[in-house]
Design an enzyme around this catalytic site. Structure first.
Site, PDB file in Angstrom:
ATOM      1  N   SER A 194      13.132  46.006  36.658  1.00  0.00           N
ATOM      2  CA  SER A 194      12.965  47.632  35.706  1.00  0.00           C
ATOM      3  C   SER A 194      13.192  48.768  36.435  1.00  0.00           C
ATOM      4  O   SER A 194      13.106  49.756  36.256  1.00  0.00           O
ATOM      5  CB  SER A 194      11.650  47.393  35.118  1.00  0.00           C
ATOM      6  OG  SER A 194      11.729  46.506  33.814  1.00  0.00           O
ATOM      7  N   LYS A 243       8.293  53.779  39.944  1.00  0.00           N
ATOM      8  CA  LYS A 243       8.891  52.723  38.748  1.00  0.00           C
ATOM      9  C   LYS A 243       8.846  51.196  39.294  1.00  0.00           C
ATOM     10  O   LYS A 243       9.045  51.142  40.466  1.00  0.00           O
ATOM     11  CB  LYS A 243      10.298  53.106  38.381  1.00  0.00           C
ATOM     12  CG  LYS A 243      10.919  52.299  37.269  1.00  0.00           C
ATOM     13  CD  LYS A 243      10.209  52.510  36.076  1.00  0.00           C
ATOM     14  CE  LYS A 243      10.130  51.332  34.958  1.00  0.00           C
ATOM     15  NZ  LYS A 243       9.153  50.023  35.093  1.00  0.00           N
ATOM     16  N   THR A 244       7.966  50.507  38.390  1.00  0.00           N
ATOM     17  CA  THR A 244       7.838  49.053  38.725  1.00  0.00           C
ATOM     18  C   THR A 244       9.002  48.363  38.063  1.00  0.00           C
ATOM     19  O   THR A 244       9.673  48.688  37.307  1.00  0.00           O
ATOM     20  CB  THR A 244       6.448  48.612  38.348  1.00  0.00           C
ATOM     21  OG1 THR A 244       6.569  48.792  36.615  1.00  0.00           O
ATOM     22  CG2 THR A 244       5.374  49.457  38.798  1.00  0.00           C
ATOM     23  N   GLY A 245       8.986  47.173  38.570  1.00  0.00           N
ATOM     24  CA  GLY A 245       9.790  45.936  37.996  1.00  0.00           C
ATOM     25  C   GLY A 245       9.226  44.566  38.239  1.00  0.00           C
ATOM     26  O   GLY A 245       8.483  44.351  39.430  1.00  0.00           O
TER      27      GLY A 245
END
EC number: 3.5.2.6
Length: 314
Positions: free
Chosen positions: A89, A259-261
């Site tokens: 993501s 932003k993480t993923g």
């Protein structure tokens, strides 16, 4: 997010915060690297950081990739910085930036309402924390701006897929980053398939160095016009998914936009920009992956790596 509350006062505050943060420094991507023994504001040397990161990797059983760039001193920390990792993501910042730069004209496109259905939510593996809310499904539409926002702040897969559809598909994200000079990052599939993260897969990947530099260009550089840059940064500042990752590893008084993923094989990522008080920003990325398909993600590893970066560069 309900359509009727698409412009809360929180957004105004966040945009103002983003503007103040952006005024602190502008990243000019370069190739300079700190010497192994170099010291700056932080208490540790780069070589110490690399040894600590190697220790974290051994203890976790994961493959760890790290790149951080101090825009004030030019110092960097790199560990497996040019190896490929599943992006997951983390791409949602890129797709939202592409919408802002390539599709929006004076805010008109951002205000367009996009129709969607429960099927769209289910096709995104049911990961629609905002698009799947009953009040939003009842209206069956959100604006482009709302969809970009929740794809970042809530990592809403359905919203991200809807934006990929508007862009013309995942390949549009690859073309976008190529236009920024990123020759590594690529997006090939949609949510949720892009998170399969098999070892050795080259599709839907990036490297720590490449994605750090791209995030820097988007948030601190001139890849976007000032209005779009402030808006993108406000979404990153409002992210709700990194509490156990970067946010847990960085000092409380460091402003964070990220932003993480996450995906299969224990893939667990975080990428963004942090503003230490009174200091130029640091752009940083931590990417992790394991070898077993159902391996659990390790938030603590990401937080610990961020802590090493803060202690070295901060």
């Amino acid at each position: 997010m309900h359509p009727s509350t698409s412009r809360p006062s929180r957004r105004t505050l966040l945009t103002a915060t983003a503007g103040a943060a952006l005024a602190a420094a502008t990243l000019v991507p370069g190739t300079a690297h700190a010497s192994s023994g170099g010291r700056g504001h932080g208490s540790g040397s780069v070589s110490d950081a690399e040894r600590r990161l190697a220790g974290l990797e051994r203890a976790s059983g994961a493959r760890l990739g790290v790149y951080a760039y101090d825009t004030g001193s030019g110092r960097t920390v790199a560990y497996r910085a040019d190896e490929l990792f599943p992006m997951c993501s983390v791409f949602k910042t890129l797709s939202s930036a592409a919408v802002l730069r390539d599709l929006d004209r004076n805010g008109e496109f951002l205000s367009r309402r996009i129709l969607y259905t429960q099927d769209d939510v289910e096709q995104a593996d049911g990961a629609g924390p905002e698009t799947g809310k009953p009040q939003n499904l009842a209206n069956a539409q959100l604006t482009v701006e709302e969809l970009c926002e929740v794809s970042i702040t809530a990592s809403d897969n359905c919203a991200a897929n809807l934006m990929l559809r508007e862009l013309g598909g995942p390949a549009a994200v690859t073309r976008f980053v190529r236009s920024l000079g990123d020759r590594v990052t690529r997006l090939d599939r949609w949510e949720p398939e892009l998170n399969s993260a098999e070892p050795g897969r080259v599709t839907d990947t990036t490297s720590p160095r490449a994605i750090t530099r791209t995030y820097g260009r988007l948030v601190l550089g001139d890849a976007l016009n000032p209005r779009d840059r402030r808006l993108l940064t406000s979404w990153l500042l409002a992210n709700t998914t990194s509490g156990d990752r970067f946010r847990a590893g960085l000092p409380d008084d460091w402003t964070l936009g990220d932003k993480t993923g996450a995906g299969r094989y224990g893939t667990n990522n975080d990428a963004g920009v942090t503003w230490p008080p009174g200091r130029a920003p640091i752009v940083l990325t931590v990417l992790t992956a394991k070898t077993e398909q159902d391996a659990a993600r390790d938030d603590g590893l990401v937080a610990d790596a961020a802590r090493v970066l803060a202690e070295t560069l901060g």
